[in-house]
Design a protein around this motif. Sequence first.
Motif, short mmCIF file in Angstrom:
data_model
loop_
_atom_site.label_atom_id
_atom_site.label_comp_id
_atom_site.label_asym_id
_atom_site.label_seq_id
_atom_site.Cartn_x
_atom_site.Cartn_y
_atom_site.Cartn_z
N TRP A 93 -19.63 -19.36 -17.84
CA TRP A 93 -20.64 -19.99 -18.69
C TRP A 93 -20.87 -19.23 -19.99
CZ3 TRP A 93 -20.51 -20.12 -13.52
CH2 TRP A 93 -20.77 -21.33 -12.89
N ASN A 97 -23.47 -14.28 -16.46
CA ASN A 97 -24.40 -14.34 -15.33
C ASN A 97 -23.90 -13.53 -14.14
OD1 ASN A 97 -22.29 -16.00 -14.74
ND2 ASN A 97 -23.49 -17.76 -14.14
N PHE A 99 -23.94 -11.26 -10.88
CA PHE A 99 -24.92 -11.11 -9.81
C PHE A 99 -25.62 -9.77 -9.96
CE2 PHE A 99 -21.71 -13.77 -7.40
CZ PHE A 99 -22.42 -14.94 -7.57
N LYS A 101 -25.74 -7.22 -8.49
CA LYS A 101 -25.05 -6.39 -7.51
C LYS A 101 -24.15 -5.43 -8.27
CE LYS A 101 -24.64 -10.40 -4.41
NZ LYS A 101 -25.48 -10.07 -3.29
N PHE A 109 -17.30 -10.64 -3.97
CA PHE A 109 -18.15 -11.72 -3.47
C PHE A 109 -17.36 -12.97 -3.07
CE2 PHE A 109 -20.88 -15.39 -4.13
CZ PHE A 109 -22.05 -14.99 -3.55
N TYR A 113 -15.90 -14.78 0.92
CA TYR A 113 -16.14 -16.12 1.47
C TYR A 113 -14.89 -16.70 2.09
CZ TYR A 113 -20.76 -16.72 -0.32
OH TYR A 113 -22.08 -16.60 -0.53
N ARG A 162 -14.54 -12.20 -12.04
CA ARG A 162 -15.11 -12.76 -10.81
C ARG A 162 -14.49 -14.14 -10.52
NH1 ARG A 162 -21.40 -13.55 -11.00
NH2 ARG A 162 -20.75 -15.15 -12.46
N GLN B 191 -32.82 -16.98 -12.44
CA GLN B 191 -32.00 -17.68 -13.43
C GLN B 191 -31.03 -18.64 -12.74
OE1 GLN B 191 -30.29 -14.31 -15.19
NE2 GLN B 191 -32.19 -13.70 -16.19
N GLY B 193 -28.21 -19.50 -13.60
CA GLY B 193 -26.84 -19.00 -13.61
C GLY B 193 -26.44 -18.29 -12.34
N GLN B 194 -27.40 -17.66 -11.68
CA GLN B 194 -27.10 -16.94 -10.44
C GLN B 194 -26.61 -17.91 -9.38
OE1 GLN B 194 -27.47 -13.44 -9.78
NE2 GLN B 194 -27.45 -13.45 -12.00
N ALA B 197 -23.19 -19.56 -10.44
CA ALA B 197 -22.02 -18.71 -10.27
C ALA B 197 -21.57 -18.72 -8.82
CB ALA B 197 -22.35 -17.29 -10.72
N SER B 198 -22.53 -18.73 -7.92
CA SER B 198 -22.19 -18.71 -6.51
C SER B 198 -21.56 -20.04 -6.08
CB SER B 198 -23.46 -18.43 -5.70
OG SER B 198 -23.21 -18.56 -4.33
N GLN B 207 -24.94 -20.19 2.07
CA GLN B 207 -24.37 -18.90 1.68
C GLN B 207 -24.98 -18.41 0.39
OE1 GLN B 207 -20.35 -20.36 1.66
NE2 GLN B 207 -19.82 -19.23 3.52
N THR B 208 -25.25 -19.33 -0.53
CA THR B 208 -25.85 -18.95 -1.80
C THR B 208 -27.25 -18.39 -1.58
OG1 THR B 208 -24.58 -20.65 -2.93
CG2 THR B 208 -26.52 -19.81 -4.07
N ARG B 211 -26.78 -14.92 0.45
CA ARG B 211 -26.08 -13.80 -0.16
C ARG B 211 -26.47 -13.54 -1.61
NH1 ARG B 211 -20.70 -13.28 1.80
NH2 ARG B 211 -20.51 -11.71 0.19
N VAL B 212 -26.99 -14.54 -2.31
CA VAL B 212 -27.33 -14.34 -3.72
C VAL B 212 -28.84 -14.42 -3.96
CG1 VAL B 212 -27.03 -15.20 -6.07
CG2 VAL B 212 -25.11 -15.24 -4.49
N PRO B 215 -31.26 -11.72 -1.71
CA PRO B 215 -31.16 -10.32 -2.14
C PRO B 215 -31.69 -10.10 -3.55
CG PRO B 215 -29.08 -11.06 -1.20
CD PRO B 215 -29.96 -12.26 -1.29
#
Lengths: 253, 308
Positions: A93, A97, A99, A101, A109, A113, A162, B191, B193-194, B197-198, B207-208, B211-212, B215
């Motif tokens: 994007w 963005n 994570f 982490k 990540f 999966y 990523r 946000q 975007g988080q 992205a997932s 899962q999103t 895991r995202v 946390p």
Amino acid sequence: MVMPMPFSTEDLSIYYGEFQAIKNISMGFPAASVTALIGPSGCGKSTFLRSLNRMNDEIAGSRSTGHIWMDGIDLTASGTDVIKLRQRIGMVWQRPNPFYKSIYENIAFGPRYYGIKNRKQLDEIVETSLRRAALWDEVKDRLKESALALSGGQQQRLCIARALSVNPQILLLDEPASALDPVSTGKIEELITELKKDLRIVIVTHNMQQAARVSDYTAYFYLGTLVEHGETDQIFTNPEKNSTQEYIMGRFG
Amino acid sequence: MEHSKVTPREAQRRRLPLEKHRIEDWIGRIYTSVCVVFLIATIVSIVYFVTSKGVATFAVNGVGIMDFLFGTRWAPDASPPAFGAMPAIAGSFLVTLLAALIASPLSIAAALFMTEIVPTFGKRILQPAIELLSGIPSVVYGFIGLTLIVPFLRDHVGGQGIGVGAGALVLSIMILPTITSVAADALANLQRGQREASYALGATRWQTIYRVVLPTVLPALLTGIVLGMARAFGEALAVQMVIGNAPFIPTSLLESASTLTSIITLGMGNTAMNSIQNNALWSMALVLMLMTFVFIMIIRLLERRNRI
Ligand SMILES: Nc1ncnc2c1ncn2[C@@H]1O[C@H](COP(=O)(O)OP(=O)(O)OP(=O)(O)O)[C@@H](O)[C@H]1O
Ligand SMILES: [Mg+2]
């Protein structure tokens, strides 16, 4: 009948509620090349891009008609495994963005999966992805640090890494450099040119010089329609439509 | 020359707008300063008052601090009287922790439901409803506890119904909206975007979230939980109505017990000012106040971590 290209859209329309944002667009994306989507703000570039990996599904009220073909399979079919599809079509994007982490975890990540648990294998994927995104040398000694500590340009390359971590065949970039300084922008452009050897890339940009520099094909969008689509050289030097010429001239200033 | 010739009165009139401005400015400044001074004076005098009264038990009446904090016998009217606050301190911590344990998973699940699963309905209907819940006076919660929870426990679980379990349940219902609204705010402010992205990497919604989303907002969730615990720790009325108020350290959830707050509310009407019995209640108030400071400090620390 002409076979559709391995990756192409056919009569694709996208609606937000009653509003039709994309109007019957058919276009193909040749392999090992970069296609730039250009056009004025609000003409539907992001909408079109997002629909290619079905990210528009996540927006409440949006729906589509038409087809997206990938190797003979219709991605818009209701039975499509969206998860597998998104593994094959990565996305980046405008605003980086990462994570919240570590750099390592950002890259690991996705592969996790897909069932990769082996530490060695993950290490390898992290290194390869970061190398492909031309970030490895800058971060190899700080993989455990937070990704948010990176500069904006580095964060954006991390996001590209990523996306690459799950080994996609197509990369969708929505104004990936418009929030970055010229040096970082240059790095991203070099990266795109390098990456297109093994992937199809579709990039949205408002920067005509950038489109001219990095893309092989250019598509001009206006109010949800595809006005003109062709080789970048031809679109920029000798467009068929007046409106294309006016837009490009206006943007070159 | 004509233009620069101004009578004194004219000059005064011309300066007036500026003067008015400055006066308003000064009035505003003085008004806010007075308010702030008043506020600070109030806080300082409350803290001073509670501290001096609370310390008097030890300094004037000669009760040992250790005997107070760790003594297990609370019998202020016996002779000789005993001022062991341990049963109340233990009771307060017990109901607070239990309430947080019950309420946190429920609240976080509710917040996730509101923001991730049905965002529009959540924002328009559920969030205001939850905020309404947090405005219900505690005596109403206590009343509901006494009328519904206590008989239910008595009939289906055993014992008298009243006790630590009932207290923790009532408190957990009370702090549910606190934790839920803090958690829902944090989730809504994450946000976009988080999540994008997932999803774009092929993660499912679950899962999103797992895991995202969770946390990332963890510090804010903890803030909500600590806020809820602070509220539970300080709540008096609702607890006092259902906990039974026996001054013993409970050995089961169905046993009657007391908390710092319930002992204070029950005892304050029956003790004479400056008596040792009265001062001992102030010492409990001091413990409550210090614990509140600890809760606030924890929240501050979490918020600082949250900002990074
Ligand atoms: N989530 C949404 N809900 C409703 N309408 C939307 C949504 N997203 C986009 N639109 C509308 O669809 C049209 C196309 O938007 P889109 O974001 O695709 O344009 P864009 O070409 O990417 O513009 P920009 O260059 O400003 O990024 C616009 O009219 C916009 O208002
Ligand atoms: Mg856009």
